[in-house]
Scaffold this motif. Structure first.
Motif, PDB file in Angstrom:
ATOM      1  N   LEU A  69       0.403  18.571 -31.318  1.00  5.18           N
ATOM      2  CA  LEU A  69       0.595  18.358 -29.887  1.00  5.18           C
ATOM      3  C   LEU A  69      -0.404  17.365 -29.297  1.00  5.18           C
ATOM      4  O   LEU A  69      -0.112  16.668 -28.339  1.00  5.18           O
ATOM      5  CB  LEU A  69       0.498  19.703 -29.152  1.00  5.18           C
ATOM      6  CG  LEU A  69       1.212  19.834 -27.823  1.00  5.18           C
ATOM      7  CD1 LEU A  69       2.674  19.451 -27.918  1.00  5.18           C
ATOM      8  CD2 LEU A  69       1.070  21.234 -27.279  1.00  5.18           C
ATOM      9  N   GLU A  70      -1.584  17.277 -29.882  1.00  7.47           N
ATOM     10  CA  GLU A  70      -2.622  16.374 -29.373  1.00  7.47           C
ATOM     11  C   GLU A  70      -2.352  14.908 -29.707  1.00  7.47           C
ATOM     12  O   GLU A  70      -2.804  14.016 -28.991  1.00  7.47           O
ATOM     13  CB  GLU A  70      -3.996  16.773 -29.915  1.00  7.47           C
ATOM     14  CG  GLU A  70      -4.479  18.117 -29.404  1.00  7.47           C
ATOM     15  CD  GLU A  70      -4.627  18.162 -27.884  1.00  7.47           C
ATOM     16  OE1 GLU A  70      -5.194  17.208 -27.313  1.00  7.47           O
ATOM     17  OE2 GLU A  70      -4.174  19.150 -27.291  1.00  7.47           O
ATOM     18  N   THR A  71      -1.638  14.629 -30.780  1.00 10.14           N
ATOM     19  CA  THR A  71      -1.447  13.249 -31.220  1.00 10.14           C
ATOM     20  C   THR A  71      -0.016  12.741 -31.063  1.00 10.14           C
ATOM     21  O   THR A  71       0.237  11.568 -31.344  1.00 10.14           O
ATOM     22  CB  THR A  71      -1.872  13.084 -32.698  1.00 10.14           C
ATOM     23  OG1 THR A  71      -1.073  13.936 -33.513  1.00 10.14           O
ATOM     24  CG2 THR A  71      -3.347  13.421 -32.880  1.00 10.14           C
ATOM     25  N   CYS A  72       0.893  13.582 -30.603  1.00 11.31           N
ATOM     26  CA  CYS A  72       2.285  13.144 -30.470  1.00 11.31           C
ATOM     27  C   CYS A  72       2.473  12.334 -29.186  1.00 11.31           C
ATOM     28  O   CYS A  72       1.595  12.299 -28.314  1.00 11.31           O
ATOM     29  CB  CYS A  72       3.234  14.336 -30.511  1.00 11.31           C
ATOM     30  SG  CYS A  72       3.105  15.445 -29.100  1.00 11.31           S
ATOM     31  N   GLU A  73       3.631  11.710 -29.072  1.00 13.77           N
ATOM     32  CA  GLU A  73       3.948  10.926 -27.877  1.00 13.77           C
ATOM     33  C   GLU A  73       3.991  11.840 -26.651  1.00 13.77           C
ATOM     34  O   GLU A  73       4.351  13.013 -26.750  1.00 13.77           O
ATOM     35  CB  GLU A  73       5.317  10.260 -28.028  1.00 13.77           C
ATOM     36  CG  GLU A  73       5.395   9.223 -29.109  1.00 13.77           C
ATOM     37  CD  GLU A  73       6.814   8.669 -29.252  1.00 13.77           C
ATOM     38  OE1 GLU A  73       7.612   8.770 -28.292  1.00 13.77           O
ATOM     39  OE2 GLU A  73       7.111   8.142 -30.328  1.00 13.77           O
ATOM     40  N   ARG A  77       5.353  15.675 -26.149  1.00 17.60           N
ATOM     41  CA  ARG A  77       4.424  16.716 -25.702  1.00 17.60           C
ATOM     42  C   ARG A  77       4.989  17.459 -24.493  1.00 17.60           C
ATOM     43  O   ARG A  77       4.957  18.683 -24.422  1.00 17.60           O
ATOM     44  CB  ARG A  77       3.060  16.124 -25.368  1.00 17.60           C
ATOM     45  CG  ARG A  77       2.045  17.184 -24.952  1.00 17.60           C
ATOM     46  CD  ARG A  77       0.652  16.654 -24.604  1.00 17.60           C
ATOM     47  NE  ARG A  77       0.081  15.835 -25.663  1.00 17.60           N
ATOM     48  CZ  ARG A  77      -0.143  14.528 -25.567  1.00 17.60           C
ATOM     49  NH1 ARG A  77       0.131  13.880 -24.452  1.00 17.60           N
ATOM     50  NH2 ARG A  77      -0.652  13.847 -26.565  1.00 17.60           N
ATOM     51  N   LYS A  78       5.518  16.719 -23.531  1.00 20.52           N
ATOM     52  CA  LYS A  78       6.077  17.347 -22.331  1.00 20.52           C
ATOM     53  C   LYS A  78       7.268  18.233 -22.673  1.00 20.52           C
ATOM     54  O   LYS A  78       7.392  19.332 -22.138  1.00 20.52           O
ATOM     55  CB  LYS A  78       6.476  16.282 -21.309  1.00 20.52           C
ATOM     56  CG  LYS A  78       5.303  15.701 -20.574  1.00 20.52           C
ATOM     57  CD  LYS A  78       5.732  14.709 -19.514  1.00 20.52           C
ATOM     58  CE  LYS A  78       4.505  14.184 -18.782  1.00 20.52           C
ATOM     59  NZ  LYS A  78       4.862  13.205 -17.760  1.00 20.52           N
ATOM     60  N   GLU A  79       8.135  17.753 -23.562  1.00 18.33           N
ATOM     61  CA  GLU A  79       9.294  18.563 -23.957  1.00 18.33           C
ATOM     62  C   GLU A  79       8.836  19.851 -24.640  1.00 18.33           C
ATOM     63  O   GLU A  79       9.334  20.931 -24.343  1.00 18.33           O
ATOM     64  CB  GLU A  79      10.222  17.792 -24.896  1.00 18.33           C
ATOM     65  CG  GLU A  79      11.430  18.628 -25.294  1.00 18.33           C
ATOM     66  CD  GLU A  79      12.315  17.993 -26.341  1.00 18.33           C
ATOM     67  OE1 GLU A  79      13.511  18.341 -26.358  1.00 18.33           O
ATOM     68  OE2 GLU A  79      11.820  17.186 -27.148  1.00 18.33           O
TER      69      GLU A  79
END
Length: 185
Positions: A69-73, A77-79
């Motif tokens: 979650l820290e490195t994803c787009e 992350r919002k989804e």
């Protein structure tokens, strides 16, 4: 009870790892609820809420199995973070799901210091049952690498301890520390 099993089957169908996470969180949450001497009906609600806490993941399109979650787009992350709202929406109008279980589904990522999501609730606004599940969810996610890098059990426990009274309820962290082995066999 059949309704809960049907929902849990959807979780297992989406991801066996997500299903196992739900079972792990439920087992640990039940233990902590019992050690906290909650009334029997509240222990049951904690157990059911923990089993169903991540049902919102069955709605999202993103594969979360190897996601950090820290490195994803930001869009991803919002989804992913919105899974709590999706899960709540799935059960909101179901009268066979208690208000406490609904609260667990919606608020299990809230933290005492207001750093959680989706509403940034603070200490007094977060029910004890939700606090139990959020603590156990964080621990299991760290140990099994759900949406984050994987931690050793002792390191996850150290993190939990460091956040006692900050992100997690101090008295629940104490019960948690008495219940989990830092060096499991």
């Amino acid at each position: 009870m059949l309704e809960y099993i049907n929902i849990l089957s959807c979780v297992r169908e989406k991801s066996n790892a997500l299903y196992q996470h739900s079972v792990n969180v439920a087992a640990l949450s039940t233990l902590i609820a019992l050690r906290a001497k909650l009334p029997r009906n509240k222990v049951k609600e904690v157990t059911v809420g923990a089993l169903l806490h991540d049902i919102g993941y069955t709605t999202i399109s993103t594969d979360v199995s190897n996601l950090d979650l820290e490195t994803c787009e930001e869009k991803v992350r919002k989804e992913v973070m919105y899974h709590v709202v999706y899960g709540y929406t799935d059960v909101e109008k179901k009268d066979w799901v208690s208000k406490t279980v609904k609260d667990i589904i919606l608020h299990h990522h809230e933290r005492l210091d207001g750093s959680g999501y989706p509403f940034h609730k603070k200490a007094a606004q977060i029910k004890q049952e939700v606090r139990i599940v959020s603590l156990c969810d964080q621990f299991d996610s760290m140990v099994y690498g759900n949406l984050m890098p994987r931690y050793k059990v002792k390191d996850a426990m150290e993190y939990i301890m460091s956040q006692a009274g900050v992100k997690f309820d101090f008295s629940l962290v104490q019960l948690f520390m008495e219940s989990v082995a830092a060096y499991p066999i």
